[in-house]
Scaffold this active site. Structure first.
Site, PDB file in Angstrom:
ATOM      1  N   ARG A  67       0.829  -1.219   0.000  1.00 25.25           N
ATOM      2  CA  ARG A  67       0.000   0.000   0.000  1.00 25.25           C
ATOM      3  C   ARG A  67       0.859   1.263   0.000  1.00 25.25           C
ATOM      4  O   ARG A  67       0.449   2.300  -0.512  1.00 25.25           O
ATOM      5  CB  ARG A  67      -0.953  -0.016   1.207  1.00 25.25           C
ATOM      6  N   ILE A  93      -7.445   7.544  -1.355  1.00 23.06           N
ATOM      7  CA  ILE A  93      -7.284   6.087  -1.442  1.00 23.06           C
ATOM      8  C   ILE A  93      -8.198   5.540  -0.345  1.00 23.06           C
ATOM      9  O   ILE A  93      -8.187   6.032   0.791  1.00 23.06           O
ATOM     10  CB  ILE A  93      -5.807   5.664  -1.253  1.00 23.06           C
ATOM     11  N   SER A  94      -9.038   4.555  -0.668  1.00 26.35           N
ATOM     12  CA  SER A  94     -10.034   4.086   0.304  1.00 26.35           C
ATOM     13  C   SER A  94      -9.381   3.430   1.518  1.00 26.35           C
ATOM     14  O   SER A  94      -8.243   2.962   1.461  1.00 26.35           O
ATOM     15  CB  SER A  94     -10.978   3.079  -0.353  1.00 26.35           C
ATOM     16  N   GLN A  95     -10.168   3.383   2.590  1.00 25.41           N
ATOM     17  CA  GLN A  95      -9.740   2.719   3.830  1.00 25.41           C
ATOM     18  C   GLN A  95      -9.522   1.220   3.556  1.00 25.41           C
ATOM     19  O   GLN A  95     -10.352   0.585   2.890  1.00 25.41           O
ATOM     20  CB  GLN A  95     -10.862   2.904   4.848  1.00 25.41           C
TER      21      GLN A  95
END
Ligand code: SAH
Length: 244
Positions: A67, A93-95
């Protein structure tokens, strides 16, 4: 190899291990902590999602994808927090938990093609690329889409094909898809996307606007082509833009 080379080599390795150089294995520990945070969230939301854990293959993909490669340099130290992070252009950027949940809801399989609307950082696409045969991903912001396309190719994710466009109309050229994932919130489910979903296919999409509660929504098309929807979890996503 001479003794001198060997010593230089060992020294370089030690420097690497002590620095935050991406690729150095010290991110693995952070990634495992992120996995355990995701599992905590799964347990906390069990009554919404009706399960005690995500599919093992989904978790393995999340253990593997770096990530930290998908966040801006200034946020490197926060790359493995279980939170969304800004990626520029007003986008996020999503969780990680949400990425895991959406991926799990799609029931990904190795022979499938998936369409993603909202490439963003490319992280969600990279997770999917570990689980299915082909990922097609559309981004509306040209500069972001181009940067992410370069990143995905540098990292070797060669089963992801990207495209700059308004994703409302899907990507008819590669349709139909086994599943579709939308990563920006919209007031309704775009009919072209339903049309491009295979019979027996699944779509996950945040439905709602900036001013209402948004619900992560599961759309299923059965083998006869009948479509049903169900709300899974209240969520917060950036808005779906474009001219629809
Ligand atoms: N999947 C991404 C999440 C990015 S946020 C990730 O893992 O990082 C949502 C993205 O959807 C943003 O990049 C935004 O620009 C994009 N988006 C919004 N409306 C869109 C549209 N109509 N077509 C394609 N992309 C869109």
């Amino acid at each position: 190899m001479s003794a001198k080379h060997l010593i230089v080599g060992i020294f370089a390795l030690l420097v690497c291990m002590h620095s935050g150089i991406p690729g150095a294995d010290n991110y693995r520990v952070q990634r495992m902590n992120m996995i355990s945070d995701i599992q905590d969230d799964v347990r906390r939301t069990e009554r919404f999602i009706n399960k005690k854990s995500f599919n093992a293959a989904v978790m393995q993909a999340m253990e593997k994808v770096p990530r930290h490669e998908f966040v801006p340099t200034e946020l490197l130290s926060r790359a493995y927090e279980n939170r969304p992070l800004p990626i520029g252009f007003g986008q996020t950027i999503s969780q990680p938990y949400i990425v895991g949940l959406m991926t799990d809801l799609l029931h990904p399989r190795a022979d499938q093609s998936v369409l993603e609307i909202g490439t963003g950082s490319g992280y969600q696409a990279a997770i999917l690329s570990q689980l299915v045969a082909r990922v097609y991903s559309i981004e509306i912001i040209e500069q972001l889409g181009n940067a992410t396309t370069k990143l995905l190719s540098r990292l070797g994710y060669d089963n992801i094909k990207t495209h700059i466009a308004d994703g409302y109309n899907g990507w008819p050229e590669h349709a139909p898809y086994d599943s579709i994932i939308v990563t920006a919130a919209i007031s309704h489910i775009p009919p072209p996307l339903v049309q491009q979903l295979k019979k027996g296919g699944r779509m996950v999409i945040p439905v709602g606007t900036r001013f209402q509660t948004q619900y992560l929504t599961m759309v299923e098309k059965d083998l006869q082509g009948k479509v049903t929807t169900r709300q899974v979890l209240p969520v917060i996503f950036v808005p779906f833009t474009g001219g629809h």
